[in-house]
Every structure is written in structure tokens, then in C-alpha cells.
Scaffold this motif. Sequence first.
Motif, PDB file in Angstrom:
ATOM      1  N   VAL A   6       0.843  -1.196   0.000  1.00 55.60           N
ATOM      2  CA  VAL A   6       0.000   0.000   0.000  1.00 55.60           C
ATOM      3  C   VAL A   6       0.880   1.249   0.000  1.00 55.60           C
ATOM      4  O   VAL A   6       0.637   2.198  -0.760  1.00 55.60           O
ATOM      5  CB  VAL A   6      -0.980   0.001   1.193  1.00 55.60           C
ATOM      6  N   LYS A   7       1.921   1.257   0.861  1.00 56.41           N
ATOM      7  CA  LYS A   7       2.820   2.411   0.909  1.00 56.41           C
ATOM      8  C   LYS A   7       3.512   2.640  -0.435  1.00 56.41           C
ATOM      9  O   LYS A   7       3.557   3.766  -0.934  1.00 56.41           O
ATOM     10  CB  LYS A   7       3.869   2.223   2.012  1.00 56.41           C
ATOM     11  N   VAL A   8       4.055   1.576  -1.028  1.00 59.64           N
ATOM     12  CA  VAL A   8       4.743   1.715  -2.314  1.00 59.64           C
ATOM     13  C   VAL A   8       3.762   2.209  -3.378  1.00 59.64           C
ATOM     14  O   VAL A   8       4.106   3.076  -4.194  1.00 59.64           O
ATOM     15  CB  VAL A   8       5.407   0.387  -2.727  1.00 59.64           C
ATOM     16  N   SER A   9       2.564   1.692  -3.376  1.00 61.99           N
ATOM     17  CA  SER A   9       1.566   2.122  -4.368  1.00 61.99           C
ATOM     18  C   SER A   9       1.203   3.595  -4.196  1.00 61.99           C
ATOM     19  O   SER A   9       1.033   4.321  -5.186  1.00 61.99           O
ATOM     20  CB  SER A   9       0.316   1.250  -4.266  1.00 61.99           C
ATOM     21  N   LEU A  10       1.088   4.044  -2.956  1.00 62.34           N
ATOM     22  CA  LEU A  10       0.790   5.464  -2.716  1.00 62.34           C
ATOM     23  C   LEU A  10       1.967   6.351  -3.104  1.00 62.34           C
ATOM     24  O   LEU A  10       1.772   7.444  -3.659  1.00 62.34           O
ATOM     25  CB  LEU A  10       0.396   5.687  -1.250  1.00 62.34           C
ATOM     26  N   PHE A  11       3.184   5.895  -2.823  1.00 63.55           N
ATOM     27  CA  PHE A  11       4.363   6.660  -3.254  1.00 63.55           C
ATOM     28  C   PHE A  11       4.419   6.748  -4.779  1.00 63.55           C
ATOM     29  O   PHE A  11       4.760   7.791  -5.337  1.00 63.55           O
ATOM     30  CB  PHE A  11       5.650   6.035  -2.720  1.00 63.55           C
ATOM     31  N   ALA A  34       9.532   3.292  -6.939  1.00 65.07           N
ATOM     32  CA  ALA A  34       9.100   3.505  -5.550  1.00 65.07           C
ATOM     33  C   ALA A  34       9.510   2.345  -4.650  1.00 65.07           C
ATOM     34  O   ALA A  34       9.806   2.550  -3.466  1.00 65.07           O
ATOM     35  CB  ALA A  34       7.591   3.724  -5.496  1.00 65.07           C
ATOM     36  N   VAL A  35       9.537   1.128  -5.179  1.00 67.74           N
ATOM     37  CA  VAL A  35       9.981  -0.019  -4.383  1.00 67.74           C
ATOM     38  C   VAL A  35      11.403   0.210  -3.893  1.00 67.74           C
ATOM     39  O   VAL A  35      11.715   0.022  -2.715  1.00 67.74           O
ATOM     40  CB  VAL A  35       9.883  -1.338  -5.188  1.00 67.74           C
ATOM     41  N   PHE A  36      12.273   0.643  -4.799  1.00 69.07           N
ATOM     42  CA  PHE A  36      13.672   0.858  -4.426  1.00 69.07           C
ATOM     43  C   PHE A  36      13.839   2.132  -3.594  1.00 69.07           C
ATOM     44  O   PHE A  36      14.645   2.176  -2.672  1.00 69.07           O
ATOM     45  CB  PHE A  36      14.548   0.911  -5.678  1.00 69.07           C
ATOM     46  N   ALA A  37      13.066   3.164  -3.929  1.00 60.63           N
ATOM     47  CA  ALA A  37      13.175   4.432  -3.210  1.00 60.63           C
ATOM     48  C   ALA A  37      12.692   4.320  -1.769  1.00 60.63           C
ATOM     49  O   ALA A  37      13.095   5.115  -0.916  1.00 60.63           O
ATOM     50  CB  ALA A  37      12.388   5.509  -3.937  1.00 60.63           C
ATOM     51  N   ILE A  58      12.135  11.391   2.648  1.00 58.05           N
ATOM     52  CA  ILE A  58      13.283  10.758   1.986  1.00 58.05           C
ATOM     53  C   ILE A  58      12.825   9.926   0.788  1.00 58.05           C
ATOM     54  O   ILE A  58      13.438   9.977  -0.288  1.00 58.05           O
ATOM     55  CB  ILE A  58      14.097   9.914   2.985  1.00 58.05           C
ATOM     56  N   THR A  59      11.756   9.168   0.955  1.00 57.64           N
ATOM     57  CA  THR A  59      11.265   8.339  -0.144  1.00 57.64           C
ATOM     58  C   THR A  59      10.841   9.199  -1.329  1.00 57.64           C
ATOM     59  O   THR A  59      11.205   8.912  -2.474  1.00 57.64           O
ATOM     60  CB  THR A  59      10.103   7.444   0.328  1.00 57.64           C
ATOM     61  N   MET A  60      10.089  10.253  -1.064  1.00 54.22           N
ATOM     62  CA  MET A  60       9.657  11.118  -2.163  1.00 54.22           C
ATOM     63  C   MET A  60      10.837  11.845  -2.795  1.00 54.22           C
ATOM     64  O   MET A  60      10.877  12.014  -4.019  1.00 54.22           O
ATOM     65  CB  MET A  60       8.603  12.132  -1.676  1.00 54.22           C
TER      66      MET A  60
END
Length: 168
Positions: free
Chosen positions: A92-97, A121-124, A152-154
Motif C-alpha cells: 500500500v505504501k509503495v503504491s501510494l508513493f 518507488a519499491v527501491f526508493a 526521503i522516499t519522495m
Amino acid sequence: MKISHMQLFIHSLTNPKKLGPYRILSIGKVMQYAFLMIALVTAFSFGQFINGGTDEIFSYSEIEQYAQDVQWIVYPIAIIFLFVLNTSIYFVKVSLFALAGQFFIKPMKRRGEYRQVWRTAVFASTWGTFITMFGNLFPISPTVATLISIFITMLFIIIALTKYPIEK
């Protein structure tokens, strides 16, 4: 493209510019990486559960003996529950990112599809996963740890998007 999981892991932590080209990796390689991250989170969560979780669950004196009798069944159920929960939360988090990353593609004049941004997004999300996982070991609130991991992810996604092809 032949690349090891360790190289993906190191690049995910140290070089966000290399994440852009990883958008063309096979979905199998990306899923393997995602499930390695989920396995790490699950192992860490299970370790926390073993070190303190059962005491909190079975803290009432009237059920202490019962807890000792059924403790062998609690651990397998806990590991399955943690794995399913961590998998759901991670995807869910990766999909939202990835969805948020989609909003940056057009203004940056880059070409990319949701599936490519999802792979990025998976790697980020590697740093974010570790910050969330180890956040309770440091004297910062979970909210602050979550906000730092989102930032950081974004940031890694946006930097990776700069390596996507330019829109024609």
C-alpha cells in the motif's frame, strides 16, 4: 540487465540517480527485492514480539500458566500474521508513493507510466522502510519518523524521475 539484490540494496540506499534506470527491470526482480524487504521487516517485528510482545499480551496473572502452555502456537501464528500485515502495509505504501510520483512526471516533462514509477518507488522506499523499522530505537516520535521516511522516499523518487526519458 543483470544486477544482484545486494547491488540494488546499496544503490537504493546511496544513489537515487541509479533508481531511474531500474524502472525497466523485470517485475520479478522488483518483487523479489520487495519481498526481501518485507522479510527483513517481518524478522525485525518478530524479534520485537519475542523480546517483549508476549509479556504484554500475557501480562494477566490468571492466564500466565495458560500462556506458557500455548506459547508454542502463538509464535507461528504471530509470524504469519506479521508477514501478511507487513506485506499489505508495504505494498500500500509503495503504491501510494508511486501515485504521488505520478504527479511529478508531467511538471518535470518526463515520460513514465505508473508501473515504472511503482518499480522506482519499491527501491526508493528502502530508507523509509529502515527508518520506520528502527524508529522506535531512537528517542523520536513515530510521527516524526514517518514524516522523515515519507520525505526521503519522495526525494529519492523525484531524483530518480530526473533520469526518466524526456517527454517529446
